[in-house]
Design a protein around this motif. Structure first.
Motif, PDB file in Angstrom:
ATOM      1  N   THR A 133      25.792 -30.804 -17.625  1.00 55.67           N
ATOM      2  CA  THR A 133      25.573 -31.671 -18.784  1.00 55.67           C
ATOM      3  C   THR A 133      25.815 -30.901 -20.079  1.00 55.67           C
ATOM      4  OG1 THR A 133      24.008 -33.007 -17.527  1.00 55.67           O
ATOM      5  CG2 THR A 133      23.913 -33.192 -19.923  1.00 55.67           C
ATOM      6  N   THR A 140      19.838 -28.231 -26.741  1.00 53.18           N
ATOM      7  CA  THR A 140      19.934 -28.150 -25.286  1.00 53.18           C
ATOM      8  C   THR A 140      19.440 -26.773 -24.855  1.00 53.18           C
ATOM      9  OG1 THR A 140      22.142 -27.158 -25.229  1.00 53.18           O
ATOM     10  CG2 THR A 140      22.044 -29.556 -25.365  1.00 53.18           C
ATOM     11  N   VAL A 199      18.342 -33.377 -26.410  1.00 55.96           N
ATOM     12  CA  VAL A 199      19.149 -34.065 -25.397  1.00 55.96           C
ATOM     13  C   VAL A 199      18.326 -34.095 -24.106  1.00 55.96           C
ATOM     14  CG1 VAL A 199      21.341 -34.199 -24.191  1.00 55.96           C
ATOM     15  CG2 VAL A 199      21.247 -33.258 -26.516  1.00 55.96           C
ATOM     16  N   SER A 200      17.881 -35.278 -23.738  1.00 58.19           N
ATOM     17  CA  SER A 200      16.877 -35.449 -22.681  1.00 58.19           C
ATOM     18  C   SER A 200      17.295 -34.903 -21.316  1.00 58.19           C
ATOM     19  CB  SER A 200      16.509 -36.930 -22.532  1.00 58.19           C
ATOM     20  OG  SER A 200      17.632 -37.692 -22.122  1.00 58.19           O
ATOM     21  N   ASP A 201      18.576 -34.909 -21.029  1.00 59.48           N
ATOM     22  CA  ASP A 201      19.053 -34.460 -19.723  1.00 59.48           C
ATOM     23  C   ASP A 201      19.806 -33.132 -19.801  1.00 59.48           C
ATOM     24  OD1 ASP A 201      21.049 -35.800 -21.171  1.00 59.48           O
ATOM     25  OD2 ASP A 201      21.889 -36.812 -19.435  1.00 59.48           O
ATOM     26  N   SER A 239       9.897 -34.285 -18.771  1.00 60.82           N
ATOM     27  CA  SER A 239       9.576 -35.678 -19.091  1.00 60.82           C
ATOM     28  C   SER A 239       8.603 -35.784 -20.256  1.00 60.82           C
ATOM     29  CB  SER A 239       9.002 -36.357 -17.849  1.00 60.82           C
ATOM     30  OG  SER A 239       8.632 -37.674 -18.134  1.00 60.82           O
ATOM     31  N   ASN A 259      10.325 -34.871 -23.550  1.00 57.39           N
ATOM     32  CA  ASN A 259      11.166 -35.995 -23.976  1.00 57.39           C
ATOM     33  C   ASN A 259      10.322 -37.131 -24.535  1.00 57.39           C
ATOM     34  OD1 ASN A 259      13.541 -34.713 -23.202  1.00 57.39           O
ATOM     35  ND2 ASN A 259      13.570 -35.669 -21.180  1.00 57.39           N
ATOM     36  N   GLU A 304      17.790 -38.334 -26.977  1.00 57.64           N
ATOM     37  CA  GLU A 304      18.907 -39.123 -26.481  1.00 57.64           C
ATOM     38  C   GLU A 304      19.513 -38.429 -25.277  1.00 57.64           C
ATOM     39  OE1 GLU A 304      21.464 -39.332 -29.886  1.00 57.64           O
ATOM     40  OE2 GLU A 304      20.237 -40.851 -30.873  1.00 57.64           O
ATOM     41  N   THR A 305      20.102 -39.200 -24.395  1.00 53.40           N
ATOM     42  CA  THR A 305      20.825 -38.613 -23.270  1.00 53.40           C
ATOM     43  C   THR A 305      22.126 -38.003 -23.789  1.00 53.40           C
ATOM     44  OG1 THR A 305      22.094 -40.598 -22.757  1.00 53.40           O
ATOM     45  CG2 THR A 305      19.914 -40.385 -21.696  1.00 53.40           C
ATOM     46  N   ALA A 306      22.737 -37.172 -22.968  1.00 52.90           N
ATOM     47  CA  ALA A 306      24.022 -36.574 -23.347  1.00 52.90           C
ATOM     48  C   ALA A 306      25.063 -37.653 -23.607  1.00 52.90           C
ATOM     49  CB  ALA A 306      24.487 -35.620 -22.257  1.00 52.90           C
ATOM     50  N   GLU A 307      25.019 -38.705 -22.824  1.00 55.50           N
ATOM     51  CA  GLU A 307      25.981 -39.796 -23.006  1.00 55.50           C
ATOM     52  C   GLU A 307      25.765 -40.510 -24.337  1.00 55.50           C
ATOM     53  OE1 GLU A 307      27.006 -44.020 -20.853  1.00 55.50           O
ATOM     54  OE2 GLU A 307      26.481 -42.327 -19.567  1.00 55.50           O
ATOM     55  N   GLU A 308      24.516 -40.660 -24.762  1.00 52.81           N
ATOM     56  CA  GLU A 308      24.183 -41.386 -25.984  1.00 52.81           C
ATOM     57  C   GLU A 308      24.395 -40.579 -27.268  1.00 52.81           C
ATOM     58  OE1 GLU A 308      20.391 -44.066 -24.464  1.00 52.81           O
ATOM     59  OE2 GLU A 308      20.043 -41.972 -25.049  1.00 52.81           O
TER      60      GLU A 308
END
Length: 185
Positions: free
Chosen positions: A34, A109, A134-136, A156, A159, A175-179
């Motif tokens: 990630t 991260t 970045v949550s993930d 968790s 976050n 936010e997630t990496a995607e977001e």
């Protein structure tokens, strides 16, 4: 919205992804992949990537444990900031590095969630930065034998609580990496 004037750039901060830290991380391979994806996106978008590397008795400068993991390699033009304390700003060149790049927003991260990542997100926020976790893309090792919660609960919980952080003139987000948006705000 940072309180730092004239600092509208975003930087991706990669904390302590070193051989002596990353080897025991919960969901290590997933987190590394990630982070690698975020680094690739940041580079493609022209977003500065700043690497933080911890030094200690367990991670002596120049040692194999001190080296950044081979899965993640800083580019020649990317800053590497060495630190001796949990907060990546404490007694380091990080602030000068970010100021030179006009950074007012950090996308964070790395490792370890309950130590250097947590110290740095608070340290950056207290210094006026907008801070997105970045949550993930952060993790920690299993310290349950010393009374800590399981690593997935540490991640968790961090976050959860960071999304409710607040302060005048700056923002905190999870936010997630995607977001996550790696462009200037």
């Amino acid at each position: 919205m940072t309180t730092l004037q004239g600092r509208d750039a975003t930087a991706l901060l990669v904390i302590d992804m070193q051989n002596g830290v990353a080897s025991g991380l919960h969901q290590r391979d997933q987190v590394v992949a990630t982070i690698d994806g975020l680094v690739t996106r940041a580079r493609a978008q022209g977003t500065p990537v700043v690497w933080v590397r911890h030094q200690s008795d367990e991670l002596p400068e120049g040692s194999e444990t001190w080296q950044i993991i081979p899965d993640l390699v800083p580019a020649a033009d990317e800053a590497v900031v060495d630190k001796r304390y949990g907060d990546s700003f404490e007694d380091t060149t990080l602030e000068d590095t970010l100021a030179a790049r006009r950074v007012g927003r950090l996308v964070v991260t790395g490792a370890q969630t309950d130590a250097c990542v947590r110290s740095t997100i608070h340290g950056g926020f207290a210094r006026g930065y907008d801070v997105t976790l970045v949550s993930d893309a952060h993790s920690t090792e299993d310290l349950t034998q010393w009374g800590a919660p399981a690593p997935e609960l540490v991640v968790s919980h961090t976050n959860l609580y960071w999304q409710f952080q607040g302060g005048p003139g700056r923002t905190a987000a999870v936010e997630t990496a995607e977001e996550v948006d790696l462009t200037a705000h």
